[in-house]
Design a protein around this motif. Structure first.
Motif, mmCIF file in Angstrom:
data_model
loop_
_atom_site.group_PDB
_atom_site.id
_atom_site.type_symbol
_atom_site.label_atom_id
_atom_site.label_comp_id
_atom_site.label_asym_id
_atom_site.label_seq_id
_atom_site.Cartn_x
_atom_site.Cartn_y
_atom_site.Cartn_z
ATOM 1 N N TRP A 197 5.501 -7.063 10.429
ATOM 2 C CA TRP A 197 6.733 -6.579 11.054
ATOM 3 C C TRP A 197 7.923 -6.946 10.182
ATOM 4 O O TRP A 197 7.999 -8.047 9.651
ATOM 5 C CB TRP A 197 6.910 -7.172 12.442
ATOM 6 C CG TRP A 197 5.884 -6.735 13.435
ATOM 7 C CD1 TRP A 197 4.858 -7.473 13.950
ATOM 8 C CD2 TRP A 197 5.772 -5.438 14.032
ATOM 9 N NE1 TRP A 197 4.120 -6.724 14.828
ATOM 10 C CE2 TRP A 197 4.659 -5.471 14.905
ATOM 11 C CE3 TRP A 197 6.512 -4.250 13.922
ATOM 12 C CZ2 TRP A 197 4.264 -4.366 15.650
ATOM 13 C CZ3 TRP A 197 6.117 -3.148 14.664
ATOM 14 C CH2 TRP A 197 5.008 -3.209 15.525
ATOM 15 N N LEU A 198 8.865 -6.013 10.054
ATOM 16 C CA LEU A 198 10.057 -6.243 9.256
ATOM 17 C C LEU A 198 11.244 -6.698 10.104
ATOM 18 O O LEU A 198 12.286 -7.060 9.552
ATOM 19 C CB LEU A 198 10.444 -4.965 8.500
ATOM 20 C CG LEU A 198 9.477 -4.529 7.393
ATOM 21 C CD1 LEU A 198 9.869 -3.157 6.856
ATOM 22 C CD2 LEU A 198 9.453 -5.547 6.257
ATOM 23 N N ASP A 199 11.087 -6.665 11.424
ATOM 24 C CA ASP A 199 12.194 -7.061 12.292
ATOM 25 C C ASP A 199 11.670 -7.819 13.505
ATOM 26 O O ASP A 199 10.506 -7.707 13.881
ATOM 27 C CB ASP A 199 13.007 -5.837 12.734
ATOM 28 C CG ASP A 199 12.161 -4.831 13.513
ATOM 29 O OD1 ASP A 199 10.912 -4.891 13.402
ATOM 30 O OD2 ASP A 199 12.741 -3.991 14.217
ATOM 31 N N ASP A 200 12.556 -8.598 14.101
ATOM 32 C CA ASP A 200 12.171 -9.399 15.263
ATOM 33 C C ASP A 200 11.822 -8.534 16.467
ATOM 34 O O ASP A 200 11.009 -8.929 17.317
ATOM 35 C CB ASP A 200 13.307 -10.355 15.639
ATOM 36 C CG ASP A 200 13.544 -11.427 14.574
ATOM 37 O OD1 ASP A 200 12.588 -11.712 13.821
ATOM 38 O OD2 ASP A 200 14.670 -11.949 14.497
ATOM 39 N N ALA A 201 12.409 -7.347 16.531
ATOM 40 C CA ALA A 201 12.138 -6.452 17.658
ATOM 41 C C ALA A 201 10.776 -5.766 17.551
ATOM 42 O O ALA A 201 10.342 -5.084 18.485
ATOM 43 C CB ALA A 201 13.239 -5.397 17.755
ATOM 44 N N ILE A 207 3.328 -1.183 6.130
ATOM 45 C CA ILE A 207 1.904 -0.895 5.948
ATOM 46 C C ILE A 207 1.642 -0.724 4.457
ATOM 47 O O ILE A 207 2.311 0.074 3.793
ATOM 48 C CB ILE A 207 1.500 0.400 6.679
ATOM 49 C CG1 ILE A 207 1.954 0.362 8.145
ATOM 50 C CG2 ILE A 207 0.004 0.639 6.572
ATOM 51 C CD1 ILE A 207 2.039 1.742 8.766
ATOM 52 N N VAL A 208 0.665 -1.455 3.918
ATOM 53 C CA VAL A 208 0.389 -1.417 2.487
ATOM 54 C C VAL A 208 -1.113 -1.290 2.259
ATOM 55 O O VAL A 208 -1.915 -1.925 2.939
ATOM 56 C CB VAL A 208 0.888 -2.698 1.779
ATOM 57 C CG1 VAL A 208 0.614 -2.628 0.273
ATOM 58 C CG2 VAL A 208 2.371 -2.928 2.040
ATOM 59 N N ILE A 209 -1.479 -0.466 1.275
ATOM 60 C CA ILE A 209 -2.843 -0.483 0.754
ATOM 61 C C ILE A 209 -2.732 -0.301 -0.753
ATOM 62 O O ILE A 209 -1.860 0.433 -1.242
ATOM 63 C CB ILE A 209 -3.731 0.600 1.393
ATOM 64 C CG1 ILE A 209 -5.214 0.327 1.059
ATOM 65 C CG2 ILE A 209 -3.307 2.001 0.965
ATOM 66 C CD1 ILE A 209 -6.183 1.129 1.915
ATOM 67 N N ALA A 210 -3.554 -1.031 -1.516
ATOM 68 C CA ALA A 210 -3.401 -1.028 -2.971
ATOM 69 C C ALA A 210 -4.736 -1.280 -3.651
ATOM 70 O O ALA A 210 -5.665 -1.837 -3.058
ATOM 71 C CB ALA A 210 -2.384 -2.087 -3.397
ATOM 72 N N ASP A 211 -4.805 -0.865 -4.910
ATOM 73 C CA ASP A 211 -6.035 -0.968 -5.697
ATOM 74 C C ASP A 211 -5.671 -1.406 -7.112
ATOM 75 O O ASP A 211 -5.031 -0.667 -7.857
ATOM 76 C CB ASP A 211 -6.741 0.395 -5.716
ATOM 77 C CG ASP A 211 -8.069 0.370 -6.471
ATOM 78 O OD1 ASP A 211 -8.445 -0.696 -6.984
ATOM 79 O OD2 ASP A 211 -8.713 1.427 -6.546
ATOM 80 N N VAL A 212 -6.057 -2.624 -7.472
ATOM 81 C CA VAL A 212 -5.799 -3.162 -8.808
ATOM 82 C C VAL A 212 -6.864 -2.657 -9.769
ATOM 83 O O VAL A 212 -8.043 -2.555 -9.422
ATOM 84 C CB VAL A 212 -5.787 -4.705 -8.775
ATOM 85 C CG1 VAL A 212 -5.634 -5.275 -10.183
ATOM 86 C CG2 VAL A 212 -4.677 -5.213 -7.870
ATOM 87 N N SER A 213 -6.465 -2.335 -10.995
ATOM 88 C CA SER A 213 -7.425 -1.903 -12.006
ATOM 89 C C SER A 213 -8.432 -3.013 -12.284
ATOM 90 O O SER A 213 -8.099 -4.194 -12.321
ATOM 91 C CB SER A 213 -6.697 -1.532 -13.301
ATOM 92 O OG SER A 213 -5.953 -2.638 -13.795
#
Length: 400
Positions: A197-201, A207-213
């Motif tokens: 969450w980026l805020d208290d409310a 949301i992140v998804i990633a793929d390292v070489s």
């Protein structure tokens, strides 16, 4: 030039694979001093088949420099065969500038490094030196096999630590329901997912998804750094995934001595409205399973993978999730899963599965697709990390 392998009196044997007729003359001319001083012994092949034949005849060849686009057998197929038949051989691939799909595929197939065309020979010299150092380190490691049990134990501990970093407190309330899973190809992997969450409310969900070489320990370390940087910069760019990834890219690109990169999807979901603001940095296109409709592919790509080009500015787009829609994110280990004949699962089969399983809850959806991948592979070993994340948007938050 770089270190000679095993001892300083023995030439390093290098196999160069390229179908261009002038490559042999050019390489001999560029490395004439190393050849004259017996530091390098160069061999040449015009396609993957010739290269495999050469490797089978001379087991002292430990370094291969290969183009990707060649007749009879291309460079990616050659890499797959080297990985299976000659695991002690270390490949470097040569690719067109900006061809991230082939570069990423090659790194996943075991390429140690890459250079781009037109070849900068100063850069090639550095890459060869680094690769020969790596090969020498591998040879040294083979002499200390007695440490294997301790290393395996450390890897198991590292795997447990890595899994503990990934969030498991999946959100499930009246507004959203979500689930994610990461299965590493080795003891530890380079894929990751994240949400916070980026805020208290609790109205803005990152949301992140990633793929390292690559895979293994280097990829896992780069993954940890990437995840930390994204979280750190996310709070400074609360409404802008593009601004966040622009800063992360600059940070990762500095001192990137291992020439690693990470494809990344970063989105911010406004839980009140269903609006998803997102940036895709060279990652697989995500999908939205529309309730009562089709599977919609989010095709917009906003730049290359992170840590490739310095000072790249990433833009962003918006799309709206309606009540009942499901957002599905994944890494290329899903669509590039192989069966024994070498055929990939592919985008069409994934989209068909998403449509078929549209009514399943996010956890059931991901577990069912994972089961289908295992069935499709039919015993063929997993060659890449497999990561999936699904979010179903149930309702906007009620304002007070």
């Amino acid at each position: 030039m770089g270190p000679a392998m095993e001892n300083n009196e023995k030439s390093t044997k290098i196999l160069i694979v390229d179908d261009e007729p002038d490559v042999e003359v050019l390489m001999k001319q560029r490395f004439r001093r190393q050849i004259r001083e017996s530091k390098f012994e160069l061999f040449f092949a015009h396609n993957g088949l010739e290269a495999l034949d050469q490797l089978s005849k001379d087991l002292e060849i430990r370094l291969v420099i290969s183009d990707i686009n060649m007749p009879e057998m291309d460079g990616l197929t050659l890499l797959r065969n080297i990985n299976e038949k000659f695991p002690a051989v270390i490949p470097i691939i040569v690719s067109a500038y900006g061809d991230m799909n082939n570069i990423r595929a090659a790194m996943n197939l075991g390429a140690f490094d890459f250079v781009t065309k037109p070849i900068n020979f100063d850069d090639l010299n550095v890459t060869i030196d680094k690769t020969l150092t790596h090969i020498q380190n591998l040879l040294d490691a083979q002499k200390t096999r007695s440490r294997l049990d301790g290393i395996l134990h450390e890897l198991n501990v590292a795997s447990e630590i890595q899994q503990s970093i990934l969030p498991r407190n999946f959100i499930s309330d009246t507004n959203i329901e979500m689930f994610a899973k990461m299965a590493a190809a080795k003891e530890i992997g380079g894929d990751f997912y994240d949400f916070f969450w980026l805020d208290d409310a609790k109205s803005k969900l990152a949301i992140v998804i990633a793929d390292v070489s690559g895979k293994g320990v280097p990829a896992a370390l780069f993954m940890t750094v990437s995840r930390t940087l994204i979280r750190a910069h996310a709070y400074n760019h609360l409404g802008s995934p593009g601004g966040c990834l622009t800063k992360v890219n600059s940070a990762l690109q500095k001192d990137n001595t291992n020439v690693m990169f990470v494809t990344t999807f970063y989105g911010i979901l406004d839980v009140n409205t269903g609006v998803l603001t997102y940036t895709n940095a060279g990652h697989n296109p995500s999908h939205i399973i529309r309730k009562g409709g089709q599977v919609e592919t989010m095709k917009n790509i906003h730049g290359m993978a992170l840590a490739v080009i310095e000072d790249l500015v990433y833009k962003e787009d918006q799309i709206t999730l309606n009540i009942g829609d499901t957002l599905f994110l994944y890494t290329d280990g899903v669509t590039e899963a192989e069966n024994p004949s070498g055929a990939l699962l592919g985008d069409e089969k994934l989209i068909a599965s998403l449509d078929q399983y549209r009514n399943l809850a996010p956890s059931e959806l991901i577990n069912t697709i994972r089961s289908d991948i295992i069935t499709y592979a039919n015993g063929w070993p997993q060659s890449d990390d497999i990561t999936m994340l699904a979010i179903r948007y149930l309702a906007g938050k009620q304002t007070q």
